[in-house]
Scaffold this active site. Structure first.
Site, PDB file in Angstrom:
ATOM      1  NE  ARG A  34      -3.101   0.321   3.176  1.00 31.14           N
ATOM      2  CZ  ARG A  34      -2.456   0.420   4.355  1.00 31.14           C
ATOM      3  NH1 ARG A  34      -1.713   1.464   4.633  1.00 31.14           N
ATOM      4  NH2 ARG A  34      -2.571  -0.531   5.259  1.00 31.14           N
ATOM      5  CE1 TYR A  87     -16.506  12.753 -15.080  1.00 29.15           C
ATOM      6  CE2 TYR A  87     -16.094  12.567 -12.730  1.00 29.15           C
ATOM      7  CZ  TYR A  87     -16.396  11.985 -13.942  1.00 29.15           C
ATOM      8  OH  TYR A  87     -16.584  10.632 -14.004  1.00 29.15           O
ATOM      9  CG  ASP A 117      -9.990  17.326 -13.576  1.00 29.39           C
ATOM     10  OD1 ASP A 117      -9.280  16.819 -14.465  1.00 29.39           O
ATOM     11  OD2 ASP A 117     -11.059  16.820 -13.186  1.00 29.39           O
ATOM     12  CE  LYS A 134     -12.485   9.416 -17.699  1.00 28.94           C
ATOM     13  NZ  LYS A 134     -12.845  10.608 -16.943  1.00 28.94           N
TER      14      LYS A 134
HETATM   15  C1  LIG Z   1     -13.393  10.910 -15.627  1.00 20.93           C
HETATM   16  C2  LIG Z   1     -13.084  12.196 -14.985  1.00 20.93           C
HETATM   17  C3  LIG Z   1     -12.848  12.292 -13.610  1.00 20.93           C
HETATM   18  C4  LIG Z   1     -12.980  11.101 -12.677  1.00 20.93           C
HETATM   19  O1  LIG Z   1     -12.014  10.142 -12.927  1.00 20.93           O
HETATM   20  P1  LIG Z   1     -12.235   8.547 -12.681  1.00 20.93           P
HETATM   21  O2  LIG Z   1     -10.955   7.981 -13.158  1.00 20.93           O
HETATM   22  O3  LIG Z   1     -13.427   8.161 -13.497  1.00 20.93           O
HETATM   23  O4  LIG Z   1     -12.482   8.373 -11.236  1.00 20.93           O
HETATM   24  C5  LIG Z   1     -12.533  13.532 -13.076  1.00 20.93           C
HETATM   25  N1  LIG Z   1     -12.435  14.625 -13.857  1.00 20.93           N
HETATM   26  C6  LIG Z   1     -12.672  14.570 -15.196  1.00 20.93           C
HETATM   27  C7  LIG Z   1     -12.570  15.821 -15.991  1.00 20.93           C
HETATM   28  C8  LIG Z   1     -13.001  13.366 -15.802  1.00 20.93           C
HETATM   29  O5  LIG Z   1     -13.238  13.319 -17.115  1.00 20.93           O
END
Ligand SMILES: *Cc1c(COP(=O)(O)O)cnc(C)c1O
Length: 381
Positions: free
Chosen positions: A46, A98, A170, A195
């Site tokens: 961990r 988001y 983000d 992504k």
């Molecule tokens: C998908 C996404 C998230 C969340 O991420 P996960 O990997 O699905 O937990 C946060 N911010 C944006 C802009 C996203 O597209």
């Protein structure tokens, strides 16, 4: 090192025991110690895992940051940032977030006594009036989903520095290939690694990148204490994905531009939201803080109806109807009936999310094939 070289080499080195060029998947929960508390930096997985460590070094390098931590999801990464706060603290963020981030802030953390202000961050002048002694975090997302609004990161950083507020960005939609928030003054960069960084629609993962050692230590403490860590298999898959990040992003951008221009010229299409158009309301900022405009775009139909959008989405053959983004394959989704279905219609319309709005994540296929697919589908609506 330039970006492409870092994508291939940063954080990875041939395995010292065998010379394996690819970082091994260290599938282990614990490490044998030579004597009590005598180990090689690895005691329990961990806390640390060599496959994850390589990935963390790679992502830190791509963001021009000193330290990265990988989490079991993007939401896990965001959660760790909010855990830097305490009851009574206030957060200023966007009203165009988001959905999962909005849900975590309002449904989980408001009840722990953290106050969130959701405002229009495309105008940074809206921030100052909300700042007070309790303001501890400015949470920015740019470009935003699904309307591709752009927030001026540098302008946010000036306000954050002045008032000693942490600025977190983000950077999921842009990826480190297009935008470097730390260089623009951010303290923390967050990614849904799921992504573009992963890039192959086969992993859920998150990451945080910082330059400041103290913030890194606090986040690393939360990382190990709360435990939202990714496994070594997933770390390996992302290490592999990152080796082609620059090549994929280059093609996402080329294809995104071609598809955006095709849609803009189509008689059945209403608006096209893509920050590369000179008439996009935040085009100048996008141009100054991004190296290109990416493969994410949204569009509406002139004849705005949910039924017509549904017909189009059922008629496309190459585009897969799915949530998520940033993979090699092109996806289409419909915010009004998918990601934003829980928002009441009046609220949805107020923020421009009309009935026919559809979002595209443009993949790395041949742009001509993507355009013909959209063309035949538009002919059916
Ligand atoms: C998908 C996404 C998230 C969340 O991420 P996960 O990997 O699905 O937990 C946060 N911010 C944006 C802009 C996203 O597209």
């Amino acid at each position: 090192m330039k970006f492409a070289t870092k994508a291939v080499h940063a954080g990875v080195a041939p395995d010292p025991s065998t010379g394996a060029i690819m970082t091994p998947i260290f599938q282990t929960s614990t490490y044998v110690q030579e004597g009590p508390a005598q180990h090689k930096g690895y005691a329990y997985a961990r806390g640390a895992n060599p496959t994850r460590n390589s990935l963390q070094k790679s992502i830190a390098a791509l963001e021009n940051g000193k330290f990265a931590l990988c989490f079991s999801s993007g939401m896990g990464a965001t959660d760790a940032v909010v855990k830097l706060l305490k009851p009574g603290d206030e957060v200023i963020t966007s009203n165009d977030l988001y959905g999962g981030t909005y849900r975590m802030f309002t449904k989980i953390y408001e009840k722990f006594g953290i106050k969130f202000h959701f405002i229009d961050l495309t105008n940074s002048a809206n921030i100052q009036p909300l700042v007070n002694a309790n303001t501890k975090l400015l949470w920015v997302e740019t470009p935003t989903n699904p309307l591709m609004n752009i927030v001026d990161i540098k302008a946010c950083a000036v306000i954050a520095k002045k008032h000693d507020i942490l600025l977190a960005v983000d950077n999921t939609f842009a990826s480190p290939y297009l935008q470097s928030p730390l260089e623009l003054g951010a303290d923390i960069v967050m990614h849904s690694v799921t992504k573009y960084l992963g890039g192959h629609s086969d992993v859920i993962m998150g990451a945080l990148v910082v330059n400041d050692e103290k913030i890194h230590q606090e986040l690393a403490f939360i990382h190990n204490s709360c435990g939202a860590v990714p496994g070594p298999q997933d770390s390996f898959l992302v290490l592999r994905g990152i080796k082609t990040l620059h090549l994929r992003m280059e093609r996402h951008c080329i294809n995104g531009k071609k598809v955006a221009e095709f849609l803009k010229a189509h008689p059945k299409v209403g608006r096209v939201y893509w920050p590369g158009f000179p008439d996009h309301p935040n085009h100048a900022i996008a141009k100054s803080q991004m190296r290109d405009f990416g493969g994410m775009l949204s569009f509406t139909l002139k004849d705005d109806s949910i039924e017509k959008a549904h017909t189009l989405m059922k008629s496309v053959e190459l585009f897969a109807l799915a949530e998520s983004l940033g993979g090699v394959e092109s996806l289409i989704n419909h915010p009004a009936s998918m990601t934003h279905a829980s928002i009441p219609k009046e609220e949805r319309l107020k923020s421009g999310l009309v009935d026919s709005l559809m979002r595209l994540s443009i993949g790395v296929e041949d742009a001509e094939d993507l355009i013909s697919d959209l063309e035949q589908a538009l002919n059916k609506v």
